[in-house]
Write a protein that holds these residues in place. Sequence first.
Motif, PDB file in Angstrom:
ATOM      1  N   LEU A   1      58.261 -37.666 -46.606  1.00 42.30           N
ATOM      2  CA  LEU A   1      58.047 -38.676 -47.904  1.00 42.30           C
ATOM      3  C   LEU A   1      57.922 -40.239 -46.988  1.00 42.30           C
ATOM      4  N   PRO A   2      57.106 -40.639 -46.567  1.00 40.75           N
ATOM      5  CA  PRO A   2      57.388 -42.252 -45.782  1.00 40.75           C
ATOM      6  C   PRO A   2      57.517 -43.336 -46.871  1.00 40.75           C
ATOM      7  N   LEU A   3      58.926 -44.001 -45.952  1.00 45.13           N
ATOM      8  CA  LEU A   3      58.371 -45.282 -47.238  1.00 45.13           C
ATOM      9  C   LEU A   3      57.110 -46.390 -47.076  1.00 45.13           C
ATOM     10  N   GLN A   4      56.908 -46.924 -45.974  1.00 45.11           N
ATOM     11  CA  GLN A   4      56.553 -47.640 -44.977  1.00 45.11           C
ATOM     12  C   GLN A   4      55.078 -48.373 -45.404  1.00 45.11           C
ATOM     13  N   PRO A   5      54.519 -49.563 -46.084  1.00 42.19           N
ATOM     14  CA  PRO A   5      55.193 -50.455 -45.563  1.00 42.19           C
ATOM     15  C   PRO A   5      55.798 -51.234 -46.777  1.00 42.19           C
ATOM     16  N   LEU A   6      56.875 -50.219 -47.715  1.00 44.74           N
ATOM     17  CA  LEU A   6      57.207 -51.109 -48.750  1.00 44.74           C
ATOM     18  C   LEU A   6      58.953 -50.345 -48.328  1.00 44.74           C
ATOM     19  N   SER A   7      59.272 -49.992 -46.899  1.00 44.86           N
ATOM     20  CA  SER A   7      60.669 -49.693 -47.081  1.00 44.86           C
ATOM     21  C   SER A   7      61.208 -50.933 -47.183  1.00 44.86           C
ATOM     22  N   THR A   8      61.358 -51.739 -47.584  1.00 45.73           N
ATOM     23  CA  THR A   8      62.269 -53.226 -47.657  1.00 45.73           C
ATOM     24  C   THR A   8      61.926 -53.216 -49.334  1.00 45.73           C
ATOM     25  N   ILE A   9      61.372 -53.032 -49.734  1.00 41.50           N
ATOM     26  CA  ILE A   9      61.406 -53.508 -51.314  1.00 41.50           C
ATOM     27  C   ILE A   9      61.947 -52.190 -51.975  1.00 41.50           C
ATOM     28  N   PHE A  10      61.419 -50.934 -51.250  1.00 37.70           N
ATOM     29  CA  PHE A  10      62.932 -49.962 -51.439  1.00 37.70           C
ATOM     30  C   PHE A  10      63.995 -49.685 -51.676  1.00 37.70           C
ATOM     31  N   THR A  11      63.828 -50.192 -50.345  1.00 36.36           N
ATOM     32  CA  THR A  11      65.674 -50.348 -50.091  1.00 36.36           C
ATOM     33  C   THR A  11      66.062 -51.217 -50.685  1.00 36.36           C
ATOM     34  N   LEU A  12      65.467 -52.616 -51.428  1.00 39.64           N
ATOM     35  CA  LEU A  12      66.244 -53.854 -52.131  1.00 39.64           C
ATOM     36  C   LEU A  12      66.307 -53.179 -53.152  1.00 39.64           C
ATOM     37  N   LEU A  13      65.493 -52.091 -53.498  1.00 41.36           N
ATOM     38  CA  LEU A  13      65.485 -51.997 -55.744  1.00 41.36           C
ATOM     39  C   LEU A  13      66.586 -51.051 -55.818  1.00 41.36           C
ATOM     40  N   ALA A  14      66.623 -49.862 -54.716  1.00 37.34           N
ATOM     41  CA  ALA A  14      67.620 -48.716 -54.272  1.00 37.34           C
ATOM     42  C   ALA A  14      69.387 -49.413 -54.444  1.00 37.34           C
ATOM     43  N   ILE A  15      69.310 -50.658 -53.146  1.00 35.54           N
ATOM     44  CA  ILE A  15      71.026 -51.651 -53.566  1.00 35.54           C
ATOM     45  C   ILE A  15      71.215 -51.692 -54.906  1.00 35.54           C
ATOM     46  N   VAL A  16      70.446 -52.508 -55.324  1.00 34.59           N
ATOM     47  CA  VAL A  16      70.253 -53.363 -56.163  1.00 34.59           C
ATOM     48  C   VAL A  16      71.065 -52.641 -58.132  1.00 34.59           C
ATOM     49  N   GLY A  17      69.954 -51.550 -57.457  1.00 36.58           N
ATOM     50  CA  GLY A  17      70.605 -50.249 -58.257  1.00 36.58           C
ATOM     51  C   GLY A  17      71.677 -49.651 -58.506  1.00 36.58           C
ATOM     52  N   LEU A  18      71.827 -49.391 -57.097  1.00 34.77           N
ATOM     53  CA  LEU A  18      73.363 -48.694 -56.849  1.00 34.77           C
ATOM     54  C   LEU A  18      74.285 -49.968 -57.287  1.00 34.77           C
ATOM     55  N   LEU A  19      74.473 -51.181 -57.017  1.00 36.81           N
ATOM     56  CA  LEU A  19      75.367 -52.444 -57.285  1.00 36.81           C
ATOM     57  C   LEU A  19      75.043 -52.344 -58.715  1.00 36.81           C
ATOM     58  N   ASN A  20      74.018 -51.907 -59.671  1.00 36.20           N
ATOM     59  CA  ASN A  20      74.308 -52.650 -60.411  1.00 36.20           C
ATOM     60  C   ASN A  20      74.738 -51.220 -61.543  1.00 36.20           C
ATOM     61  N   ALA A  21      74.671 -50.090 -61.051  1.00 37.20           N
ATOM     62  CA  ALA A  21      75.397 -48.341 -61.870  1.00 37.20           C
ATOM     63  C   ALA A  21      76.635 -48.555 -61.284  1.00 37.20           C
ATOM     64  N   MET A  22      77.222 -49.126 -60.203  1.00 36.53           N
ATOM     65  CA  MET A  22      78.270 -49.524 -60.265  1.00 36.53           C
ATOM     66  C   MET A  22      79.496 -50.192 -60.582  1.00 36.53           C
ATOM     67  N   ASN A  23      78.683 -51.554 -61.261  1.00 36.27           N
ATOM     68  CA  ASN A  23      78.862 -52.292 -61.817  1.00 36.27           C
ATOM     69  C   ASN A  23      79.167 -51.546 -63.549  1.00 36.27           C
ATOM     70  N   MET A  24      78.834 -50.673 -63.522  1.00 39.44           N
ATOM     71  CA  MET A  24      78.555 -50.024 -65.218  1.00 39.44           C
ATOM     72  C   MET A  24      79.536 -49.454 -65.400  1.00 39.44           C
ATOM     73  N   THR A  25      79.975 -48.805 -64.057  1.00 45.37           N
ATOM     74  CA  THR A  25      80.988 -47.071 -64.157  1.00 45.37           C
ATOM     75  C   THR A  25      82.262 -48.591 -64.327  1.00 45.37           C
ATOM     76  N   ASP A  26      82.805 -49.646 -63.634  1.00 48.86           N
ATOM     77  CA  ASP A  26      83.792 -49.412 -63.691  1.00 48.86           C
ATOM     78  C   ASP A  26      84.014 -51.376 -64.742  1.00 48.86           C
ATOM     79  N   GLY A  27      83.169 -51.433 -65.811  1.00 43.10           N
ATOM     80  CA  GLY A  27      83.052 -52.093 -66.801  1.00 43.10           C
ATOM     81  C   GLY A  27      82.648 -53.781 -66.224  1.00 43.10           C
ATOM     82  N   ILE A  28      82.177 -53.804 -65.049  1.00 38.49           N
ATOM     83  CA  ILE A  28      81.981 -55.740 -65.120  1.00 38.49           C
ATOM     84  C   ILE A  28      80.692 -55.770 -65.818  1.00 38.49           C
TER      85      ILE A  28
END
Length: 159
Positions: A132-159
């Motif tokens: 499944l190609p992500l271009q031309p939205l690959s940068t936006i998808f990556t940004l959303l994925a990493i921000v989502g991951l950061l928020n998920a990690m922060n929720m797990t440790d109570g931040i």
Amino acid sequence: MTSLMDLSLPLISVAVGLRAHAISTRLDIFDHPDGDRKQHLAKTPLVGGLSVAVPFLLVCAAQLWENPDSAFFATLMIAVAGAFLMGFFDDRNYLSASTRLLASVLLIVACLEIMPDFAMMDFNFSFLDGTLPLQPLSTIFTLLAIVGLLNAMNMTDGI
């Protein structure tokens, strides 16, 4: 990387853990119970990020020492240092959610500008034969994925 460094990195994390109270006292970063959301009985050192970031940054520095032109390790170093500093300032001064979100987005965009290969270009599913190609939205998808991951990690440790 030398085997001595391989052995010393986990020891750095352990040393930070063993000296957590002294380090937190020196840096003035404790989580204090509030009787509501924070149910712990005593003030708790907030140096977990330090125990992860320092060894990671040392690995990046060692790799950059061996290969000074490595945009990959330079970008990783910027990302980890930036995330660590954001967490440190949040622990010390409390950053609003919007400030943390903006800082995260700016850090990720900067890293993607330095190292575009960090962007997710496509999805490969093990149970599908295609990609499944992500271009031309690959940068936006990556940004959303990493921000989502950061928020998920922060929720797990109570931040």
